[in-house]
Every structure is written in C-alpha cells, then in structure tokens.
Design a protein around this motif. Structure first.
Motif, PDB file in Angstrom:
ATOM      1  N   ALA A 172      60.402  40.050  45.825  1.00 49.35           N
ATOM      2  CA  ALA A 172      60.323  38.651  45.967  1.00 49.35           C
ATOM      3  C   ALA A 172      59.452  38.092  47.147  1.00 49.35           C
ATOM      4  CB  ALA A 172      61.744  38.121  45.951  1.00 49.35           C
ATOM      5  N   THR A 173      59.720  38.760  48.272  1.00 51.04           N
ATOM      6  CA  THR A 173      59.015  38.797  49.398  1.00 51.04           C
ATOM      7  C   THR A 173      57.307  38.812  49.030  1.00 51.04           C
ATOM      8  OG1 THR A 173      60.930  38.937  50.994  1.00 51.04           O
ATOM      9  CG2 THR A 173      58.596  39.029  51.700  1.00 51.04           C
ATOM     10  N   PHE A 174      57.197  40.101  48.510  1.00 50.05           N
ATOM     11  CA  PHE A 174      56.021  40.494  48.174  1.00 50.05           C
ATOM     12  C   PHE A 174      55.063  39.789  47.478  1.00 50.05           C
ATOM     13  CE2 PHE A 174      52.634  43.105  46.135  1.00 50.05           C
ATOM     14  CZ  PHE A 174      52.126  43.791  47.058  1.00 50.05           C
ATOM     15  N   ASP A 175      55.684  39.548  46.386  1.00 50.49           N
ATOM     16  CA  ASP A 175      55.004  38.554  45.201  1.00 50.49           C
ATOM     17  C   ASP A 175      54.909  36.912  45.981  1.00 50.49           C
ATOM     18  OD1 ASP A 175      55.347  40.598  43.603  1.00 50.49           O
ATOM     19  OD2 ASP A 175      57.151  39.582  42.051  1.00 50.49           O
ATOM     20  N   ARG A 176      55.657  36.520  46.688  1.00 48.18           N
ATOM     21  CA  ARG A 176      55.289  35.243  47.419  1.00 48.18           C
ATOM     22  C   ARG A 176      54.189  35.132  48.278  1.00 48.18           C
ATOM     23  NH1 ARG A 176      56.500  33.740  51.947  1.00 48.18           N
ATOM     24  NH2 ARG A 176      58.143  35.359  52.362  1.00 48.18           N
ATOM     25  N   VAL A 177      54.119  36.199  49.052  1.00 49.34           N
ATOM     26  CA  VAL A 177      53.076  36.214  50.033  1.00 49.34           C
ATOM     27  C   VAL A 177      51.693  36.522  49.249  1.00 49.34           C
ATOM     28  CG1 VAL A 177      51.990  37.635  51.748  1.00 49.34           C
ATOM     29  CG2 VAL A 177      54.240  37.243  51.880  1.00 49.34           C
ATOM     30  N   VAL A 178      51.610  37.211  48.076  1.00 49.22           N
ATOM     31  CA  VAL A 178      50.485  37.651  47.370  1.00 49.22           C
ATOM     32  C   VAL A 178      50.124  36.252  46.564  1.00 49.22           C
ATOM     33  CG1 VAL A 178      49.755  38.889  45.468  1.00 49.22           C
ATOM     34  CG2 VAL A 178      50.734  40.042  47.367  1.00 49.22           C
ATOM     35  N   LEU A 179      51.007  35.727  45.949  1.00 47.63           N
ATOM     36  CA  LEU A 179      50.730  34.737  45.054  1.00 47.63           C
ATOM     37  C   LEU A 179      50.000  33.551  45.846  1.00 47.63           C
ATOM     38  CD1 LEU A 179      50.695  33.647  42.136  1.00 47.63           C
ATOM     39  CD2 LEU A 179      52.955  32.776  42.508  1.00 47.63           C
ATOM     40  N   ASP A 180      50.770  33.226  47.110  1.00 55.70           N
ATOM     41  CA  ASP A 180      50.144  32.172  47.887  1.00 55.70           C
ATOM     42  C   ASP A 180      48.906  32.295  48.311  1.00 55.70           C
ATOM     43  OD1 ASP A 180      52.778  30.963  47.909  1.00 55.70           O
ATOM     44  OD2 ASP A 180      53.286  31.510  49.943  1.00 55.70           O
ATOM     45  N   TYR A 181      48.493  33.626  48.553  1.00 55.71           N
ATOM     46  CA  TYR A 181      47.176  33.820  49.000  1.00 55.71           C
ATOM     47  C   TYR A 181      45.986  33.616  47.890  1.00 55.71           C
ATOM     48  CZ  TYR A 181      42.925  36.129  51.339  1.00 55.71           C
ATOM     49  OH  TYR A 181      41.900  36.261  51.666  1.00 55.71           O
ATOM     50  N   LEU A 182      46.393  34.388  46.845  1.00 53.24           N
ATOM     51  CA  LEU A 182      45.559  34.449  45.609  1.00 53.24           C
ATOM     52  C   LEU A 182      45.438  33.266  44.976  1.00 53.24           C
ATOM     53  CD1 LEU A 182      46.444  37.952  43.978  1.00 53.24           C
ATOM     54  CD2 LEU A 182      44.496  37.383  45.296  1.00 53.24           C
ATOM     55  N   SER A 183      46.445  32.474  44.984  1.00 55.38           N
ATOM     56  CA  SER A 183      46.538  31.013  44.351  1.00 55.38           C
ATOM     57  C   SER A 183      45.218  30.008  44.953  1.00 55.38           C
ATOM     58  CB  SER A 183      47.659  30.238  44.465  1.00 55.38           C
ATOM     59  OG  SER A 183      48.584  31.245  43.498  1.00 55.38           O
ATOM     60  N   GLN A 184      44.944  30.194  46.443  1.00 55.56           N
ATOM     61  CA  GLN A 184      43.906  29.450  47.096  1.00 55.56           C
ATOM     62  C   GLN A 184      42.809  29.790  46.224  1.00 55.56           C
ATOM     63  OE1 GLN A 184      43.813  30.618  51.279  1.00 55.56           O
ATOM     64  NE2 GLN A 184      45.954  30.975  51.312  1.00 55.56           N
ATOM     65  N   ALA A 185      42.292  30.948  45.584  1.00 58.73           N
ATOM     66  CA  ALA A 185      41.246  31.220  44.780  1.00 58.73           C
ATOM     67  C   ALA A 185      40.933  29.989  43.573  1.00 58.73           C
ATOM     68  CB  ALA A 185      41.215  32.538  44.442  1.00 58.73           C
ATOM     69  N   LEU A 186      42.197  29.446  43.206  1.00 56.97           N
ATOM     70  CA  LEU A 186      42.302  28.614  41.848  1.00 56.97           C
ATOM     71  C   LEU A 186      42.066  27.282  42.236  1.00 56.97           C
ATOM     72  CD1 LEU A 186      45.442  29.897  40.100  1.00 56.97           C
ATOM     73  CD2 LEU A 186      43.051  30.626  39.824  1.00 56.97           C
TER      74      LEU A 186
END
Length: 261
Positions: free
Chosen positions: A245-259
């Motif tokens: 849960a923590t891992f996915d939140r951090v990763v998704l927050d960062y990668l979503s910036q590319a969108l």
C-alpha cells in the motif's frame, strides 16, 4: 522471452515496463498490478534464464546483456518511449538501458538499486553464492527471505513463505544461471557515467534493507542529474511485497506526474 500485458490497453495508455531483481520473474510485481494497471499499460517479463524464459546464460553474462533484452522487448512492443521501474538488479538493467538508448525511458523509479558495488552487498552475495554451491538450491531458497524481508514480517508469514519457497524450488533456474546473474550484478559499475542519464528518476530505498544499504541509493541519487531520493522506514529489501500500500502510493504519485507533463 515471456512477457505479459496488464492494466489499461487503450491507445492512450502510457506503457510502464517493470524489471525484477535477482529472481528475474515478472511475478515479483503481482502486488502492484491492480493499482498500477488503473493508470498504465503494465508490462512484466521473465528475464532470460529465469521463470518462463528458459535459457542457458553465457559464462560472461553481464547487466548489458539484460539491458539488451529489455530493449529488444521494447522494440517488440513498438515503443518509442515508456515509463520504467526496476527493483535492485532490475534497476541496474534500467540504468544500462538508458546508457545504450537515451530517450526511451521518460520517467523511472529505481528501488533499492545502486551505481557501483559496495562491500556489504558484495559480502551478502558472496555468502549466497557459497550457500548455493556448498548446500544446494533448497538452502539457498530458504535463506532468501532473510535478505528480502524484515524479521517481524517473516515471523508473521511462515505459511506464505513456505509456499513461496516450494514454488521457487520447483522452478529453480539452475545453479549456473543464478551464479552468473549474481556475478553480473557484482561486476556492475556505472558510477562515472551517471551524469549522462538525464531521465527524471525517483530513487526509492528502505532504511531497514539488510541487503543493500540505503546509502547506496543516496549515492545513486546524488550522481543522477534529475533524481529525487525518497526513503521508506520499513519494509526491507522488498517493500513492494511487505508493504504494497505504501509502496504503490509513492510510486503512483511519482509516475503519474508523467501523465500531467
């Protein structure tokens, strides 16, 4: 080379390539597929000589071979750009791929990775090599959890680990392949070339990682021109498994910036 597509499949979906660590199998990322698949077309693959990609690896096997395999997969998928996430050895593959083909990866996450060998990690892998040679695959597989997970998590997940270890032993890729993969990661050193890698990068590390000191990620982030270092307090070397849960939140927050770019 076996690969799978998950998540969004519409033409507008951004492709996210996931590269696993020493084990090499795409199944490592199972805890992330549902969450990341809501935003991305997610590609997982079994690196040659692991999982469902059987191969006899050459004696001179190096991270460059793995990076060339990743680029071949990108070509097969007809990608002119993508996002990338690599765990440990998988992060090394991403770094090498960027040196070979700048511009393919537009944003990436490197998890508990490094730019050059460090004495502690080298000691751990030397022990794992000796364990495999002297005691065999069963002992090697059983010891793996000690390097990957926090002690408290291991204590609470005995049945799951027993099942995972039985699965790993049933599909063990062979002593020679494992030793050559370890040799490849121990020989990897791109410390002097990091300035050439201009990709926006989240360098994600765990303070309680007993295999790769978080200071290795600190050094990696310092050498990359567009890197951000983020430290997680708990989860061990494989926090994507122990605290998804923590891992996915951090990763998704960062990668979503590319969108949004």
């Amino acid at each position: 080379m076996h690969f799978e597509l998950h998540g969004r499949q519409d033409p507008a979906a951004e492709t996210l390539l996931l590269s696993s660590g020493l084990g090499g199998a795409g199944a490592f990322w199972a805890p992330q597929l549902a969450t990341l698949g809501e935003r991305f077309r997610v590609v997982v693959y079994d690196q040659p000589g692991t999982g469902r990609s059987p191969a006899e690896l050459p004696a001179d096997y190096r991270i460059q071979h793995m990076a060339e395999d990743l680029l071949a997969l990108a070509d097969r998928l007809e990608l002119d750009h993508c996002l990338f996430m690599g765990h440990a050895l998988g992060g090394l593959v991403g770094l090498q791929a960027e040196l070979l083909r700048p511009g393919l990866i537009r944003r990436q996450v490197l998890v508990n990775a490094w730019s050059r060998p460090n004495p502690h990690t080298a000691r751990c892998f030397a022990l794992r090599q000796r364990l495999l040679r002297d005691s065999g695959a069963a002992a090697y597989v059983q010891a793996q959890a000690i390097f990957l997970y926090p002690a408290t998590w291991i204590a609470e997940h005995g049945e799951r680990l027993a099942a995972d270890e039985a699965q790993a032993l049933a599909h063990f890729p062979g002593e020679a392949n494992v030793l050559r993969r370890i040799g490849a990661l121990l020989a990897f050193d791109v410390d002097a070339e990091l300035g050439r890698i201009q990709v926006p990068t989240l360098v994600l590390a765990n303070r309680d990682d007993v295999l790769v000191p978080w200071t290795s990620s600190q050094r990696l982030a310092a050498g990359l021109p567009q890197a951000t270092l983020q430290l997680l307090e708990w989860g061990g070397h494989a926090s994507s498994v122990t605290d998804p849960a923590t891992f996915d939140r951090v990763v998704l927050d960062y990668l979503s910036q590319a969108l949004e770019a």
